[in-house]
Design a protein around this motif. Structure first.
Motif, PDB file in Angstrom:
ATOM      1  N   TYR A 102     -41.557 -63.756 -10.309  1.00 12.23           N
ATOM      2  CA  TYR A 102     -41.244 -63.201  -8.992  1.00 12.23           C
ATOM      3  C   TYR A 102     -42.187 -63.791  -7.935  1.00 12.23           C
ATOM      4  N   TYR A 130     -34.173 -57.449 -11.540  1.00 10.94           N
ATOM      5  CA  TYR A 130     -34.584 -58.824 -11.271  1.00 10.94           C
ATOM      6  C   TYR A 130     -33.348 -59.709 -11.268  1.00 10.94           C
ATOM      7  N   SER A 183     -35.891 -62.630  -7.526  1.00 11.97           N
ATOM      8  CA  SER A 183     -35.930 -61.647  -6.450  1.00 11.97           C
ATOM      9  C   SER A 183     -35.724 -60.282  -7.100  1.00 11.97           C
ATOM     10  N   THR A 184     -35.974 -59.222  -6.355  1.00 16.12           N
ATOM     11  CA  THR A 184     -35.794 -57.876  -6.902  1.00 16.12           C
ATOM     12  C   THR A 184     -34.971 -57.033  -5.941  1.00 16.12           C
TER      13      THR A 184
END
Length: 112
Positions: free
Chosen positions: A57, A78, A63-64
């Motif tokens: 990340y 994720y 990305s989250t």
């Protein structure tokens, strides 16, 4: 003679393993662990996988986003970013190259 410590081999491959799991489908930590174990990677520790997710990340490969959960607190999912997909393609090419060379080495008859 001591047996080979598979965990040492897997440490070097953990990025590509985690990225490949997420290439198929986004996931949250516990679910990712379950997918890895279902694929036969039982020896991967929780801390190693969660640390890898955080590192990927921070590198911009993941990305989250947060999703509500019916069975508890919200879950952080994720997802691969475009740089993550590119890194995975490059890592796969490198893996295939090294794999092919190792097969050649192991298939060469030994003298003696």
């Amino acid at each position: 003679m001591d047996s080979v410590d598979r965990s040492q081999l897997l440490k070097g491959l953990l990025d590509i393993i985690v990225l490949r799991v997420l290439d198929r489908q986004d996931g949250y930590g516990y679910e990712i662990l379950n997918r890895l174990r279902a694929a036969g990677f039982d020896e991967l520790g929780d801390a190693s996988v969660y640390g890898t997710l955080r590192r990927l990340y921070r590198a911009g490969y993941l990305s989250t986003y947060v999703q509500p959960s019916e069975s508890g607190p919200h879950r952080k999912y994720y997802s691969l970013t475009e740089p993550g997909r590119k890194y995975l393609r490059q890592a796969r090419e490198a893996w295939e190259d090294v794999s092919a060379k190792m097969r050649v080495l192991f298939d060469v008859p030994t003298k003696g």
